[in-house]
Design a protein around this motif. Sequence first.
Motif, PDB file in Angstrom:
ATOM      1  N   ARG A 106       3.622   8.238  -1.134  1.00 14.77           N
ATOM      2  CA  ARG A 106       3.719   6.783  -1.715  1.00 14.77           C
ATOM      3  C   ARG A 106       5.016   6.855  -2.667  1.00 14.77           C
ATOM      4  NH1 ARG A 106       0.996   6.326   1.691  1.00 14.77           N
ATOM      5  NH2 ARG A 106      -1.144   5.702   1.788  1.00 14.77           N
ATOM      6  N   PHE A 107       5.836   5.605  -2.405  1.00 10.87           N
ATOM      7  CA  PHE A 107       7.089   5.494  -3.314  1.00 10.87           C
ATOM      8  C   PHE A 107       6.591   5.511  -4.885  1.00 10.87           C
ATOM      9  CE2 PHE A 107       7.886   3.816   0.919  1.00 10.87           C
ATOM     10  CZ  PHE A 107       8.844   4.218   1.094  1.00 10.87           C
ATOM     11  N   ALA A 108       7.191   6.407  -5.611  1.00  6.15           N
ATOM     12  CA  ALA A 108       7.287   6.207  -7.059  1.00  6.15           C
ATOM     13  C   ALA A 108       8.149   5.366  -7.599  1.00  6.15           C
ATOM     14  CB  ALA A 108       7.325   7.652  -7.547  1.00  6.15           C
ATOM     15  N   SER A 109       9.467   5.551  -6.929  1.00  6.46           N
ATOM     16  CA  SER A 109      10.708   4.732  -7.427  1.00  6.46           C
ATOM     17  C   SER A 109      11.446   4.473  -6.087  1.00  6.46           C
ATOM     18  CB  SER A 109      11.565   5.421  -8.286  1.00  6.46           C
ATOM     19  OG  SER A 109      12.626   4.801  -8.653  1.00  6.46           O
ATOM     20  N   ASP A 152      15.086   6.721  -2.827  1.00  4.24           N
ATOM     21  CA  ASP A 152      13.718   6.515  -2.989  1.00  4.24           C
ATOM     22  C   ASP A 152      13.027   7.889  -3.355  1.00  4.24           C
ATOM     23  OD1 ASP A 152      13.786   3.850  -1.933  1.00  4.24           O
ATOM     24  OD2 ASP A 152      13.119   4.505  -0.072  1.00  4.24           O
ATOM     25  N   GLU A 153      12.288   7.671  -4.435  1.00  2.00           N
ATOM     26  CA  GLU A 153      11.459   8.878  -4.800  1.00  2.00           C
ATOM     27  C   GLU A 153      10.093   8.753  -4.604  1.00  2.00           C
ATOM     28  OE1 GLU A 153      13.027  11.430  -6.813  1.00  2.00           O
ATOM     29  OE2 GLU A 153      14.998  10.576  -6.787  1.00  2.00           O
ATOM     30  N   LYS A 156       0.833  -1.281   0.064  1.00  2.00           N
ATOM     31  CA  LYS A 156      -0.224  -0.072   0.143  1.00  2.00           C
ATOM     32  C   LYS A 156       0.868   1.330  -0.196  1.00  2.00           C
ATOM     33  CE  LYS A 156      -4.029  -2.144   2.479  1.00  2.00           C
ATOM     34  NZ  LYS A 156      -4.671  -2.068   3.913  1.00  2.00           N
ATOM     35  N   LEU A 157       2.192   1.216   0.273  1.00  2.00           N
ATOM     36  CA  LEU A 157       2.965   2.270   0.208  1.00  2.00           C
ATOM     37  C   LEU A 157       3.484   2.572  -0.905  1.00  2.00           C
ATOM     38  CD1 LEU A 157       5.074   1.728   3.840  1.00  2.00           C
ATOM     39  CD2 LEU A 157       3.171   3.416   3.149  1.00  2.00           C
ATOM     40  N   MET A 158       3.285   1.918  -2.016  1.00  2.00           N
ATOM     41  CA  MET A 158       3.853   2.132  -3.364  1.00  2.00           C
ATOM     42  C   MET A 158       2.593   2.872  -4.172  1.00  2.00           C
ATOM     43  SD  MET A 158       6.660   0.491  -3.463  1.00  2.00           S
ATOM     44  CE  MET A 158       6.713   0.987  -5.472  1.00  2.00           C
ATOM     45  N   ALA A 159       3.046   3.742  -4.901  1.00  2.00           N
ATOM     46  CA  ALA A 159       2.179   4.518  -5.999  1.00  2.00           C
ATOM     47  C   ALA A 159       1.627   3.593  -6.813  1.00  2.00           C
ATOM     48  CB  ALA A 159       2.957   5.637  -6.610  1.00  2.00           C
ATOM     49  N   SER A 160       0.606   3.736  -7.559  1.00  2.00           N
ATOM     50  CA  SER A 160       0.000   2.900  -8.285  1.00  2.00           C
ATOM     51  C   SER A 160       0.803   2.512  -9.277  1.00  2.00           C
ATOM     52  CB  SER A 160      -1.471   3.457  -8.909  1.00  2.00           C
ATOM     53  OG  SER A 160      -1.145   4.620  -9.661  1.00  2.00           O
ATOM     54  N   HIS A 209      12.899  -1.549  -7.457  1.00  2.00           N
ATOM     55  CA  HIS A 209      13.768  -2.409  -8.157  1.00  2.00           C
ATOM     56  C   HIS A 209      14.500  -3.417  -6.926  1.00  2.00           C
ATOM     57  CE1 HIS A 209      13.933  -0.335 -11.708  1.00  2.00           C
ATOM     58  NE2 HIS A 209      13.578   0.937 -11.090  1.00  2.00           N
ATOM     59  N   ARG A 210      14.086  -4.571  -7.027  1.00  2.00           N
ATOM     60  CA  ARG A 210      14.139  -5.493  -5.921  1.00  2.00           C
ATOM     61  C   ARG A 210      14.762  -6.786  -6.453  1.00  2.00           C
ATOM     62  NH1 ARG A 210      11.060  -9.770  -3.449  1.00  2.00           N
ATOM     63  NH2 ARG A 210      11.576 -10.075  -1.276  1.00  2.00           N
TER      64      ARG A 210
END
Length: 143
Positions: free
Chosen positions: A126-129, A116-117, A33-37, A42-43
Amino acid sequence: MNDKTPPRCEDAAAQVLIFFEALDQRRHGDVAKLMASDGTWHRQGRALTGPDEVAAALATRDPARQTAHIVTNLQAELTDPGRARVRFYLLAYESRTDGGTQDAAPRLVAIRFCTDELVHGESGWRFASRASHRHLPPEALAR
């Protein structure tokens, strides 16, 4: 008068800590849920895009592998209105809970430098990158 508080880079930085707390506590839905849509993480050599791909990847984590991610030297800056960049070092530890030889003590897995962006929207930051590279040993020397 506009009483809407502008986004703060301190709150974006806090998302990094919230992310790793949730990851280490195996709250994978909270991590996703913390990620932007359209955000990309990069994992482990893969680009995971959006909350659904992140949730699916985390669902495959070995349940006997426990982790602790230690964030240090965290720096945050607003790059544009509603956008922030957070940089930090990450120390990743793991331990096994299945009776293997690594049960006794955690093992340092990696020291990484992360960038992190984040984007700010109706749901907050939210995390964009999310991207990182090995700091020690340097990637060119790591095998």
